[in-house]
Enzyme design. Sequence first.
Site, mmCIF file in Angstrom:
data_model
loop_
_atom_site.group_PDB
_atom_site.id
_atom_site.type_symbol
_atom_site.label_atom_id
_atom_site.label_comp_id
_atom_site.label_asym_id
_atom_site.label_seq_id
_atom_site.Cartn_x
_atom_site.Cartn_y
_atom_site.Cartn_z
ATOM 1 N N HIS A 83 0.855 -1.195 0.000
ATOM 2 C CA HIS A 83 0.000 0.000 0.000
ATOM 3 C C HIS A 83 0.884 1.235 0.000
ATOM 4 O O HIS A 83 1.942 1.256 0.610
ATOM 5 C CB HIS A 83 -0.920 0.012 1.217
ATOM 6 C CG HIS A 83 -2.101 0.908 1.044
ATOM 7 N ND1 HIS A 83 -3.251 0.496 0.401
ATOM 8 C CD2 HIS A 83 -2.318 2.189 1.387
ATOM 9 C CE1 HIS A 83 -4.119 1.489 0.376
ATOM 10 N NE2 HIS A 83 -3.578 2.543 0.968
ATOM 11 N N ASP A 162 -14.082 3.127 6.488
ATOM 12 C CA ASP A 162 -13.051 3.798 5.689
ATOM 13 C C ASP A 162 -13.664 4.333 4.401
ATOM 14 O O ASP A 162 -13.334 5.436 3.967
ATOM 15 C CB ASP A 162 -11.881 2.864 5.369
ATOM 16 C CG ASP A 162 -10.808 3.602 4.567
ATOM 17 O OD1 ASP A 162 -10.368 4.672 5.033
ATOM 18 O OD2 ASP A 162 -10.443 3.150 3.472
ATOM 19 N N ARG A 169 -12.808 12.843 3.637
ATOM 20 C CA ARG A 169 -11.451 13.417 3.723
ATOM 21 C C ARG A 169 -10.992 13.906 2.357
ATOM 22 O O ARG A 169 -10.303 14.920 2.237
ATOM 23 C CB ARG A 169 -10.460 12.371 4.254
ATOM 24 C CG ARG A 169 -10.640 12.066 5.744
ATOM 25 C CD ARG A 169 -9.843 10.846 6.147
ATOM 26 N NE ARG A 169 -8.409 11.026 6.022
ATOM 27 C CZ ARG A 169 -7.563 10.081 5.591
ATOM 28 N NH1 ARG A 169 -8.012 8.892 5.218
ATOM 29 N NH2 ARG A 169 -6.284 10.322 5.508
ATOM 30 N N SER A 184 -7.058 4.622 8.109
ATOM 31 C CA SER A 184 -7.524 4.319 6.757
ATOM 32 C C SER A 184 -6.731 3.170 6.129
ATOM 33 O O SER A 184 -7.299 2.192 5.646
ATOM 34 C CB SER A 184 -7.395 5.593 5.909
ATOM 35 O OG SER A 184 -7.601 5.314 4.567
ATOM 36 N N LYS A 188 -7.853 -1.232 6.185
ATOM 37 C CA LYS A 188 -8.019 -1.976 4.925
ATOM 38 C C LYS A 188 -7.059 -3.161 4.856
ATOM 39 O O LYS A 188 -7.418 -4.246 4.443
ATOM 40 C CB LYS A 188 -7.747 -1.063 3.708
ATOM 41 C CG LYS A 188 -8.829 -0.048 3.430
ATOM 42 C CD LYS A 188 -8.684 0.571 2.053
ATOM 43 C CE LYS A 188 -7.593 1.597 1.935
ATOM 44 N NZ LYS A 188 -7.871 2.904 2.533
HETATM 45 N N1 URA Z 1 -4.140 5.749 1.291
HETATM 46 C C1 URA Z 1 -5.219 5.351 2.020
HETATM 47 O O1 URA Z 1 -5.796 4.318 1.774
HETATM 48 N N2 URA Z 1 -5.609 6.154 3.014
HETATM 49 C C2 URA Z 1 -5.004 7.298 3.344
HETATM 50 O O2 URA Z 1 -5.414 7.952 4.284
HETATM 51 C C3 URA Z 1 -3.884 7.707 2.578
HETATM 52 C C4 URA Z 1 -3.485 6.905 1.533
#
Ligand code: URA
Length: 431
Positions: A83, A162, A169, A184, A188
């Site tokens: 990620h 999220d 956001r 966030s 995930k």
């Molecule tokens: N990627 C995400 O999934 N969430 C964030 O807050 C920033 C980048």
Amino acid sequence: MKSAYELIQDKQTGKENTPEELKILVNGFTAGDIPAYQMSAWLMAVYFQGMTPGETLAYTRVMLESGRRMDFSYLDGFAVDKHSTGGVGDKVSLILGPLLAACGCYVPMISGRGLGHTGGTLDKLDSIPGYRTGIELDEFKKIVETVGISMIGQTDDICPADRAVYALRDVTSTVASLPLISGSIMSKKIAEGISGLVLDIKCGNGAFMRTEEEAELLARLLLKVGQDYGLKVSFSVTDMNQPLGNAAGIWCEVRESIDILKNQAPADILEVILTLGEQALVLAGQEGNLRKKLSRALQDGSAYEKFQQMVSAQGGAAASLENPATNTPQYETVITAPVEGYFYQIDTLQAGLAVIALGGGRKIQSDTPDPTAGFILLHKIGDTLKAGEPLVKLFCSNSRKLEEGKLILSRAVTIDTKPPDARKLIYGTYP
Ligand code: URA
């Protein structure tokens, strides 16, 4: 029990919200009981006041527990994911996911949409005709088991909080906050049921973390949260002082990803892919020359084959990937170098905002991004330019937006008579 108004006030004045209060806020907003204007005010208070380590962990737990948590530990291979904290032109997930699957890993990937000025993997997947990002978890599981990779978005079952908070956001300038990013990203990733996670912590003028110190702080926070949940975590801090690769936008990034999967990669993104890929394979316990293994999977077409298999399994038309008629922009224009000199720097945040101005992102929640919108950098920082030489190609399907994006991007670029200082691409890796 305190009201949402009081919880906002507590945060605004630097007091802690308790785990129970965070649950009430997050779950209340996700269920539609707390309105977006109150949640926005609370997010802004968090943005300015931050959270204590305890609050951050509790917030992340609430986000995670808003939905189901998958378990892939029964698989006969290592379940791993990557990620990024977000950047411009950052299409690494589209390539690295299938690449890791081609190298024997399982990759159950949950991604998000564009966030602030940065692009999102989910918007890119949604631009593939027919591709379903909102499949049921049973189908997600089956595709991971059979193909080795599935890429989806947050659903009603998985990280619904999220999905809701992320969308807010995105349009309230409350992204660049360590605890909010932790909640966030880690909700995930932990919900995916993976055993290993590689984080790409972006750093620079197009990242949410501007300095190496901030990036390192975020990396350590995410590492700690991941480890608390029993995940093996590695990270790299990588440069985001110019778009990664050449393309920025939705469909043009899918197109560039296909080129990379077919072994035609710009040097910068290839290096990021191989660095993160090697870290993921190490987490998976693989040994030997792992960079060579990754490069081979790009050269022999097996990574691209995985991508095509995944697209087909999720209802996408694999033939559309290479069809020039897919997501063709109606308008295009070029920015040329006004003077001779070196491509000295680019304000990458503005470059991301230019993509949004072109229509490739959301200014308000109800906006539907134009997948045809984006730009291709024809040069990278440090290149020499002649006056009048094409520097950036821009495109989209709205002539007014094309001009708006062009203006923003023209102002974001600096050409100078002196060359820029050499810059690192990878600032550091852990472990
Ligand atoms: N990627 C995400 O999934 N969430 C964030 O807050 C920033 C980048």
